[in-house]
Motif scaffolding. Sequence first.
Motif: not given
Lengths: 295, 536
Positions: A114-120, A124-127, A132-137, A189-200
């Motif tokens: 959402l940050l990426k959509i509304f706040w290019v 913060l989005a990267e943070t 998310a990587v720590v929490v998710g894994v 395939a997605d060590p930073r979950f950036s692909i999954v986030q892009e999908y979302i």
Amino acid sequence: MTWLPYLSYISVLVLVVGIFAKVIKYLRMPIHLRWELYPIPHEKKDGSYFEEVDWWKKPRKKHYLNQIIFMAQEILFIRALYHHNRKMWYASFPFHFGLYLVIGWLALLVGGALLKIFWVASGLAETLLAVAVVVGVTGMILGIIGCVGLLIIRATSSDLHGYTAPVDYFNILFIFAVLGSGIIAWVSADPRFSIVQEYIRRLITFSAATTTSKTIAWHIALFSLFLIYLPFTHMTHFFMKYFMWDKVRFEDEPNFRGSDMEGKIAKALTYTQNWSAPHIQTGKKWSETASKGVE
Amino acid sequence: MKKNKLTLKDMSTASGQLVELKQEEFMKLPNPYDTPEAQPPLKSLSDEVREKFECDLDGFMAIKIIRPKSREEEERLVNKFLDGLRKLLSKENNWTFFMPLMLSLEYCAKCQTCSDACPIYVSSGKNEVYRPTFRSEALRSIVDKYIRKKGSLYLKMTGNEIELNWKMVARLAELAYRCTLCRRCAQTCPIGVDNGLITHELRKLFSQELGIAPEEIHAKGSVQHLQKGSSTGMIKQAFADTLEFLEDDIEEKIGRRITMPIDKKGAEILLIHNAGEYLSWPENPSAFAIIFDAAGVDYTLSSEIVGYDAVNYGLWYDDFQLARVALKHAQIAKDLGVKKIVVGECGHAHKAISVIADRILIGDLNIPRESCIPILEDIVVNEKIKLDPRKNNFPVTLHDPCNMVRLMGIVEPQRRILRKIAPRFREMEPHGVENYCCGGGSGFAIMPSLNFPDWRSGVSARMKFKQILDAFQDVIDPSIKKMVCAPCSNCKGAIRDLLAYYNAWEKTGIAYTGLVEFIVNAMVDVKEPYIEWPEF
């Protein structure tokens, strides 16, 4: 894999509608008789207002904060299991806490998207993504440990084995598959979950959401199928606890003359009952049957 | 008889008696009951009784269900059971507990955390048939297969493939009376599922649809209460005579006459006792009269039928009987113009009128109701009467009636009273909201027929006996007289029978009484000891 986003949309829709339907079903149920069970955390320690002379003349003190703390301990740490079934808690706690972290992971990914959509170009989005990587894994690993533990306990405990149905094993294995596929996708395939986030992000913006990674696609598909399945199972106890605890176990609200509650009771008393034992006059209103007495 | 581990399917398929209790497997009792010889044997049912009545659960009988004479009769009863189950699951017929029942049926995770909380299951040596989830799972399976008509794959996956037949129905009826509804199991459930509630609802189904209930609770209980005036069978005239006798007795004991007010219009309080007290423990209502007189409490008793008996057996098995008695109590209070109803030492009567009936009594019948315990606390702790605790100088422990404590939250006032007037008071463990049932809960205390009392004292009250013995282990010598304080008529009845069953007075010097007896025993103005000990 053009079907994948459709599956994702359907899963969210089914989940939301399913939860909504369950909540509405229970909200529309008639008022019931009191069936509280002490201790009730919004009352004084262990006791109740019934400990006082003329309790109805005194202002009610409800300790909402105590109840919130109690429920937080119950939900986050599975307090009852810790105190009364420690063996199961060793598996159930990582299982549930892992799932909470996975929900947190998903929220962080959605938040970042959402940050990426509304706040290019948001740092913060990267943070959020890094968190998310720590929490998710962590969540997925804890969840997997919990799944394995629950499977072992259910299969080997003489107390549990006879009461564990195939569907109980299926549910645990299903969650194991969702979490396991998540770990595989992360590693391969997605060590930073950036692909999954892009999908979302693409799902949210109704862009052509897709992924070229089969492992990620498998994870998303399994996750989506689980969301579709969830509302039809007893696993919805995670939100139905509100009714079980707040509306039954902790529900000690007294009925006062002229109150809204009295109106609801009066309505319930007009229901027609058709119990057929000899001492009940079948086909009459509940109130008529109760006030008539035994004939 | 089932030899291997019991399963739900056995409820409908096993022939003859489903399980046999073995005393050597029961939970061990402490000294001096820690040897097999110290355990009284459990009586068996006679062949004649077995032939006539359904008793194929565990060889004990709470309900006298006559065996059906034909297959057609069995089918009719099974269909009636299903009719009742449909009504239990409809909001119009069962608005009273519809939501709690649906929640408990739908959300059990089968973690079995509840099992070890159940005193009956644990005391029996963890006999599977008494596991709190056993009957609940049976009911869930029947609901899924016969009411919701789930497909075979669903039933296979959920393990709900049991057959419903008369054997199953008859065993379920009996099994509904192997739980005291203490709800200790529900207290431990991490989800909030309540197996006690499911048992309660099962009892309702049998009573409200099939007319099946223990005769002591229904025909001789709530029906007699409503028709004659009291579940004890005491009619109005007999009540008046009893009060006269009590007044004579009080005069003899304390040296002055106290008049017990009857039908006094406009009194502050309508005091209602469990009428069993007048017959079995008259010293209890007498003690209330002495205390209230000394403290200047403005109260009255009622001589109206139903009004002189606080019991409400419907609480345990039938919503309509519950409502009928509660409405009658409220109507009597309204006619007398009292400001509030106060319930004497009777746990289930407390809960019935204060908690459960709270959502039945509306309009001018919604008269404030409260327990006698806070008023007694006010009198004792605020020294409205003169008390000398040295008069209670013997070991005392307190039994917590489930209905008053876990189910109403009246935990501390009775303790503050005892701490004030009983210097050698000690707690049982666990106590308060985590207490164990006396074993006579949900009607068991008043069900003396056939061999059921043996089951009660041998199994359902076993944990309470263990607690009592544990509390007094340091003074267990029978020459040291000690007392269990049980502020509830039904609990007292169960404890009376329990102590007699184990010959406990002779072997350990343990006796029992209510709470008000301790207060009067400590009163400075009462010269002679009020508490009477049994004789050796």
